[in-house]
Design an enzyme around this catalytic site. Structure first.
Site, PDB file in Angstrom:
ATOM      1  N   LYS A  13      40.927   6.639  72.387  1.00  0.00           N
ATOM      2  CA  LYS A  13      42.227   6.575  72.597  1.00  0.00           C
ATOM      3  C   LYS A  13      43.195   5.594  72.583  1.00  0.00           C
ATOM      4  O   LYS A  13      44.244   5.255  72.288  1.00  0.00           O
ATOM      5  CB  LYS A  13      42.662   7.593  73.937  1.00  0.00           C
ATOM      6  CG  LYS A  13      42.179   7.017  75.039  1.00  0.00           C
ATOM      7  CD  LYS A  13      42.452   7.972  76.225  1.00  0.00           C
ATOM      8  CE  LYS A  13      41.387   7.533  77.594  1.00  0.00           C
ATOM      9  NZ  LYS A  13      41.472   6.175  77.829  1.00  0.00           N
ATOM     10  N   ARG A  86      45.163  10.360  84.835  1.00  0.00           N
ATOM     11  CA  ARG A  86      43.641  10.638  84.928  1.00  0.00           C
ATOM     12  C   ARG A  86      43.459  11.538  86.060  1.00  0.00           C
ATOM     13  O   ARG A  86      42.287  11.949  86.047  1.00  0.00           O
ATOM     14  CB  ARG A  86      42.913   9.227  85.116  1.00  0.00           C
ATOM     15  CG  ARG A  86      42.536   8.512  84.010  1.00  0.00           C
ATOM     16  CD  ARG A  86      41.871   7.451  84.454  1.00  0.00           C
ATOM     17  NE  ARG A  86      40.979   6.824  83.354  1.00  0.00           N
ATOM     18  CZ  ARG A  86      41.221   5.838  82.438  1.00  0.00           C
ATOM     19  NH1 ARG A  86      42.144   5.284  82.474  1.00  0.00           N
ATOM     20  NH2 ARG A  86      40.337   5.495  81.734  1.00  0.00           N
ATOM     21  N   ARG A 125      30.488  -1.479  72.526  1.00  0.00           N
ATOM     22  CA  ARG A 125      31.915  -2.059  72.154  1.00  0.00           C
ATOM     23  C   ARG A 125      31.975  -3.341  72.623  1.00  0.00           C
ATOM     24  O   ARG A 125      31.405  -3.986  73.601  1.00  0.00           O
ATOM     25  CB  ARG A 125      32.688  -1.091  73.187  1.00  0.00           C
ATOM     26  CG  ARG A 125      34.118  -1.483  73.224  1.00  0.00           C
ATOM     27  CD  ARG A 125      35.114  -0.341  73.350  1.00  0.00           C
ATOM     28  NE  ARG A 125      35.084  -0.082  74.923  1.00  0.00           N
ATOM     29  CZ  ARG A 125      35.931   0.754  75.464  1.00  0.00           C
ATOM     30  NH1 ARG A 125      36.800   1.554  74.685  1.00  0.00           N
ATOM     31  NH2 ARG A 125      35.858   0.834  76.702  1.00  0.00           N
ATOM     32  N   ARG A 157      33.116  -5.545  78.375  1.00  0.00           N
ATOM     33  CA  ARG A 157      33.655  -5.278  79.435  1.00  0.00           C
ATOM     34  C   ARG A 157      32.452  -4.848  80.745  1.00  0.00           C
ATOM     35  O   ARG A 157      31.667  -4.211  80.128  1.00  0.00           O
ATOM     36  CB  ARG A 157      34.568  -3.890  79.207  1.00  0.00           C
ATOM     37  CG  ARG A 157      36.010  -4.436  78.911  1.00  0.00           C
ATOM     38  CD  ARG A 157      36.680  -3.273  78.154  1.00  0.00           C
ATOM     39  NE  ARG A 157      36.686  -2.294  79.267  1.00  0.00           N
ATOM     40  CZ  ARG A 157      37.383  -1.034  79.079  1.00  0.00           C
ATOM     41  NH1 ARG A 157      38.280  -0.944  78.051  1.00  0.00           N
ATOM     42  NH2 ARG A 157      37.582  -0.076  80.112  1.00  0.00           N
ATOM     43  N   ARG A 168      31.396   6.435  84.756  1.00  0.00           N
ATOM     44  CA  ARG A 168      32.942   6.877  84.054  1.00  0.00           C
ATOM     45  C   ARG A 168      32.951   8.129  83.429  1.00  0.00           C
ATOM     46  O   ARG A 168      33.973   8.881  83.637  1.00  0.00           O
ATOM     47  CB  ARG A 168      33.461   5.958  83.166  1.00  0.00           C
ATOM     48  CG  ARG A 168      33.715   4.481  83.696  1.00  0.00           C
ATOM     49  CD  ARG A 168      33.672   3.532  82.736  1.00  0.00           C
ATOM     50  NE  ARG A 168      34.705   3.460  81.760  1.00  0.00           N
ATOM     51  CZ  ARG A 168      34.659   2.655  80.571  1.00  0.00           C
ATOM     52  NH1 ARG A 168      33.735   1.948  80.412  1.00  0.00           N
ATOM     53  NH2 ARG A 168      35.857   2.592  79.780  1.00  0.00           N
TER      54      ARG A 168
HETATM   55  P1  AMP Z   1      40.494   2.041  80.433  1.00  0.00           P
HETATM   56  O1  AMP Z   1      40.921   0.895  79.752  1.00  0.00           O
HETATM   57  O2  AMP Z   1      41.714   3.294  80.139  1.00  0.00           O
HETATM   58  O3  AMP Z   1      39.201   2.906  80.314  1.00  0.00           O
HETATM   59  O4  AMP Z   1      40.700   2.048  82.049  1.00  0.00           O
HETATM   60  C1  AMP Z   1      39.566   1.077  82.595  1.00  0.00           C
HETATM   61  C2  AMP Z   1      39.396   1.225  84.301  1.00  0.00           C
HETATM   62  O5  AMP Z   1      40.827   1.198  84.703  1.00  0.00           O
HETATM   63  C3  AMP Z   1      39.331   2.856  84.325  1.00  0.00           C
HETATM   64  O6  AMP Z   1      37.839   3.170  84.529  1.00  0.00           O
HETATM   65  C4  AMP Z   1      39.754   2.833  85.881  1.00  0.00           C
HETATM   66  O7  AMP Z   1      38.904   2.211  87.003  1.00  0.00           O
HETATM   67  C5  AMP Z   1      41.003   2.235  85.771  1.00  0.00           C
HETATM   68  N1  AMP Z   1      42.033   2.942  85.436  1.00  0.00           N
HETATM   69  C6  AMP Z   1      42.821   3.122  84.144  1.00  0.00           C
HETATM   70  N2  AMP Z   1      43.890   3.840  84.200  1.00  0.00           N
HETATM   71  C7  AMP Z   1      43.820   4.567  85.444  1.00  0.00           C
HETATM   72  C8  AMP Z   1      44.282   5.508  85.951  1.00  0.00           C
HETATM   73  N3  AMP Z   1      45.448   6.368  85.470  1.00  0.00           N
HETATM   74  N4  AMP Z   1      43.683   6.069  87.220  1.00  0.00           N
HETATM   75  C9  AMP Z   1      42.932   5.435  87.760  1.00  0.00           C
HETATM   76  N5  AMP Z   1      42.337   4.418  87.349  1.00  0.00           N
HETATM   77  C10 AMP Z   1      42.585   4.124  86.216  1.00  0.00           C
END
Ligand code: AMP
Length: 214
Positions: A13, A86, A125, A157, A168
């Site tokens: 995404k 989320r 990744r 990461r 996750r």
């Molecule tokens: P992402 O880069 O979208 O995979 O986000 C990485 C991490 O950031 C997630 O696993 C969460 O720990 C945190 N995170 C990002 N967006 C949210 C959200 N909307 N609600 C809660 N945690 C978030």
């Protein structure tokens, strides 16, 4: 158009949001990127504790972050949200935030990818601070460990390591998946098959967006 990209970690995404943002010239708002960019600040350090474990950062933090971001001038006409909402409370808060700005959501694109493929994708990744993303096998950089786009060193990461990935995915199932029905019931959901090539998926997303009346 006001668009949400929904999908499990590793569904692509972020990549698709960036491509769509370029095609539509619409701001791409990635809450994960905002949190990672806050590294070193009080917010960033607090968030990193949750992120490294593969857990969600508390709703109250994200809701205020999105309220603030969507009120900025560049989002006045359109936005693409990547990684928010989320949880159901985050989705409910978004309704209030948008109502306060006299706006509404137009479309939620749900990118679907089988679990086994997600795990392979995430563990291989590698990412760059500039936002570029690579896959060690399917989309490697030209020079090992170095970003093609900006020349900086790529990194793995912390939350793309095995234990965090598993967490996750289970957090996604419990807390984020219910949003699929939430948006389907509102008539906003469009399903996208996320297992093809980046270009194919991007083409499908673009045609779904263009078919939608503004
Ligand atoms: P992402 O880069 O979208 O995979 O986000 C990485 C991490 O950031 C997630 O696993 C969460 O720990 C945190 N995170 C990002 N967006 C949210 C959200 N909307 N609600 C809660 N945690 C978030």
């Amino acid at each position: 158009m006001n668009i949400i990209l929904l999908g499990p970690p590793g569904s692509g995404k972020g990549t698709q949001a960036a491509l769509l943002s370029g095609k539509l010239r619409t701001p791409h708002i990635s809450t994960g990127d905002i949190l990672r960019a806050a590294k070193g600040t009080e917010l960033g350090n607090r968030a990193a504790e949750y992120m490294n474990r593969g857990e969600l950062v508390p709703d109250s933090v994200l809701i205020e972050m999105i309220r603030d971001r969507l009120s900025q001038a560049d989002c006045a006409k359109a936005f693409i949200l990547d990684g928010y909402p989320r949880t159901i409370p985050q989705a409910d808060a978004l309704v209030d935030i948008l109502a306060g700005l006299d706006r509404r959501l137009d479309l939620v694109l749900n990118i679907e990818v089988p679990d086994a493929e997600l795990i392979t994708r995430l563990s291989a990744r590698r990412v760059c601070k500039c936002g570029a993303t690579y896959h060690l096998i399917f989309n490697p950089p030209e020079k090992e460990g170095v970003c093609d786009r900006c020349g900086k060193r790529l990194y793995h990461r912390d939350d793309d390591k095995e234990e965090s990935i598993k967490n996750r995915l289970s957090v996604y199932k419990k807390q984020t998946q219910p949003l699929i029905d939430y948006y389907r019931n509102l008539g906003l959901l469009a399903a996208i098959d996320g297992s093809g090539s980046i270009e194919q998926i991007s083409g499908e997303i673009y045609s779904v967006v263009k078919a939608r009346p503004e």
